[in-house]
Structure formats: C-alpha cells, structure tokens
Design a protein around this motif. Structure first.
Motif, short mmCIF file in Angstrom:
data_model
loop_
_atom_site.label_atom_id
_atom_site.label_comp_id
_atom_site.label_asym_id
_atom_site.label_seq_id
_atom_site.Cartn_x
_atom_site.Cartn_y
_atom_site.Cartn_z
N GLU A 1 0.83 -1.21 0.00
CA GLU A 1 0.00 0.00 0.00
C GLU A 1 0.87 1.26 0.00
O GLU A 1 0.51 2.28 -0.60
N TYR B 1 0.68 4.10 -2.84
CA TYR B 1 0.34 5.45 -2.38
C TYR B 1 1.42 6.44 -2.84
O TYR B 1 1.09 7.55 -3.30
N ARG C 1 -4.51 5.05 -7.49
CA ARG C 1 -5.30 5.04 -6.25
C ARG C 1 -6.45 4.04 -6.33
O ARG C 1 -6.82 3.43 -5.31
N LEU D 1 -5.14 0.75 -5.40
CA LEU D 1 -4.94 0.67 -3.96
C LEU D 1 -6.22 0.31 -3.21
O LEU D 1 -6.18 -0.42 -2.22
N ILE D 2 -7.36 0.79 -3.69
CA ILE D 2 -8.61 0.54 -2.98
C ILE D 2 -9.40 -0.64 -3.56
O ILE D 2 -10.48 -0.94 -3.07
N GLU E 1 -7.71 -2.37 0.85
CA GLU E 1 -8.66 -1.26 0.90
C GLU E 1 -8.94 -0.72 2.30
O GLU E 1 -9.43 0.40 2.46
N THR F 1 -3.64 4.20 4.22
CA THR F 1 -3.37 4.92 2.98
C THR F 1 -4.49 4.73 1.96
O THR F 1 -4.79 5.63 1.18
N ALA F 2 -5.11 3.55 1.97
CA ALA F 2 -6.23 3.30 1.05
C ALA F 2 -7.44 4.14 1.42
O ALA F 2 -8.15 4.66 0.56
N ALA G 1 -6.88 7.48 0.24
CA ALA G 1 -6.92 7.53 -1.22
C ALA G 1 -8.32 7.81 -1.74
O ALA G 1 -8.49 8.46 -2.78
#
Length: 332
Positions: A110, A114, A133, A136-137, A144, A148-149, A152
């Motif tokens: 992650e 990010y 992004r 990332l999610i 997720e 950081t997710a 995001a």
C-alpha cells in the motif's frame, strides 16, 4: 565497482546479485537473502529475496526527494519517473502476492502504490494518479482497509475536482464521508460534496448531504453546518427561486446567527432582505436590513473581525466586498 550487462529486450529483463544469502530447494532458481537488483527501473534497489519478498530500499525515494528540491518543469519529469518506478515495483513484487492474499510480498504494497499516486499527482498526471489510487482501494488486493487506502478515497475526489469532473468528485467525497465518518477529512469531504452538488444543480442530493453533515457534525462543527445551510439558501437566490430561498434561509437563520462567522451572518441577513424585497414583503425586508446595519455599524471593526476568522469562514473578502452590506449601512 561492479560492471554488468543484461541481454534481451523482450519481456521482463531483470537480474540481481545475492549477498548474505543461501540457496533454497524450492524454487531451485532462487536464493534466500538480500539481492541487489539489476534491470531497468530496479538497478540500485535492495530486495529481500524469497524471505519477506519485499523491497527494502528503492531509488524512487531518492528521485522524489530530488524533485522536491529541484522545482520547476524539470521536477515534473523526475516525479513521473519516480512514480513509474514505484508502480513497476508493485507490478513485479506485490501485485500477484496481494491478489493471492500472500503476506510475503504484500507487507508494504500500500505504501508503494500510495507513493506512486502522490508522485504522479506531483507530476500533474492526474489521470494516472487516479488509476493508481483505484488499484490501492480495489478489494481484490486486500489493501482497501489500510490507512493509505482510506485516504486515497478522499484524494480521488480531490483529483476529480482538480480536473473539473465535479460529479465524480462529489461521488468520491460522499463515499469517503459515508464510509469513514470519524476520519479527519470526512466533514470537509461532505461539505465539498454539498457545494459541488449545488453547482451541478443537484439540489436533492445536496440537501441530503447537508442533512447528513448536520447529523454527523452539527454539534462538533457548528460554524461549518451554518455555512452549508447558508450555501443552500444562496443557491436558490442565484436561481431566483425566491420562495424556496425564503424557506431555506428563514429556517437556517437562527442557526447562522448562533454559529456562523460574522461574514456569513451579514451576507445571510442581507440576502434574506433581498428575498423579502423580491417577494414584496417590505416590512420583513426592512427587519433584515436593520440587522445588517447592526452587524455592520462599525465597518472597520467588522472587517477586522472577519479577517481574524477567515481560516474558519472561507474567503473573508466576500463580506468585505458585500455590496448589499455597504448599501444597507449607507441607508440605501
């Protein structure tokens, strides 16, 4: 000094030098320990081979730091290169591991994504920043719920707003606020979504967002709650829907007087006076204008007070330049 040559131009051409490592039986072509990576985008990286399967040091970080110090057009190229290095690391070391829910190789994934998104954004490549992004999610990678997710989701809203795709920006702000009501940026996200919905002419959704804001943050953030109520009333004035403007501002004026900053209070009463004027209610208009006079009886002191609260109220110049306020003060 080590000199090396990599042969081949097709596919993933990569190698490395192992140190403080031992052989393992499976897979027979790998070692267990530290690897100094060799290859486009990876030379200089330190990888923990077959153990944690994670990148321990990477040149992308240094490139981003250099871009931060450089500034100007040249820095954009550095940010883009750094962002791509991070993304390449994800694809090589973490993507498959995260998708198959393996801990090894996915521990800092992650962070890599990010950082890639942030660097693409710094390079003014907003579409690429959004794309990273969204990786990332994506639930299929199991990242997720990481901090950081979560951030995001909010930042995707900001990305879309930056490129004027306001409906998508509002969608992502609402998604962030609904899923993370206690997050630091949740209230700001919902306020921004409300304003964007109003600008798009989507009054029903704007009012839903405002109601949710009042429910979740009305007590904790009374000034923002009052400002949102004022924004909705102002929207109907811009549309010259005088009956609806009267309904919205009249119902919100008590909250505005109690919780809003001076600039919002002044504008709210001035605009409500305008609404009553348009609806041929002279006595009610006079009442509102008299309140503006009282609030603005000492313009210099009022402007000073607005300036002192500008961080909370937004652009204090709106009140300073409020034509209706000055005209009421002069008795027009």
């Amino acid at each position: 000094t080590l000199e090396y040559k990599l042969n081949g131009t097709e596919g993933f051409v990569n190698g490395g030098v192992q140190f403080r490592s031992v052989r393992i039986k499976e897979p027979p072509n790998e070692m267990f320990g530290y690897q100094a990576d060799i290859g486009a985008g990876y030379s200089g990286c330190l990888y923990d081979e077959s153990r944690r399967k994670t990148m321990l040091a990477k040149p992308a970080e240094e490139l981003i730091k250099k871009a931060d110090k450089t500034g100007g057009a040249e820095s954009y190229k550095m940010y883009e290169k750094g962002a791509q290095l991070y993304l390449d690391m994800w694809k090589k070391y973490s993507e498959a591991a995260c998708e198959s829910k393996q801990t090894a190789g996915c521990e800092r994934a992650e962070e890599i994504l990010y950082n890639s998104a942030k660097a693409f954004q710094a390079a003014r490549l907003i579409a690429k920043s959004i794309a990273v992004r969204k990786i990332l999610i994506d639930p299929k990678y199991g990242l997720e719920k990481r901090d950081t997710a979560v951030k995001a989701v909010y930042e995707i809203g900001g990305n879309y707003q930056a490129i004027a795709v306001y409906d998508e920006a509002a969608n992502w702000y609402e998604k962030f606020a609904a899923g993370n009501p206690g997050a630091e940026k949740a209230a700001d996200a919902l306020q921004d979504a409300t304003v964007l919905r109003l600008g798009l002419g989507q009054e029903d959704q704007a009012i839903k967002d405002a109601d949710l804001f009042n429910k979740n943050y009305g007590t904790k953030k009374p000034a923002q709650t009052a400002a949102i109520a004022f924004a909705i009333g102002s929207h109907y004035i811009d549309r010259e829907d005088w009956p609806e403007a009267r309904k919205r501002l009249s119902s919100a004026i008590g909250q505005i007087d109690k919780n809003a900053t001076l600039d919002v209070q002044v504008q709210a009463h001035a605009l409500l006076g305008l609404v009553f004027t348009k609806l041929n209610s002279a006595s009610n208009a006079a009442t509102e204008y008299s309140k503006v006079k009282a609030l603005w009886h000492d313009p210099a002191a009022a402007i000073k007070k607005v300036q002192s609260n500008k961080s909370d109220s937004g652009d204090y110049k709106k009140a300073v330049n409020c034509k209706a306020c000055h005209e009421v003060h002069k008795g027009k």
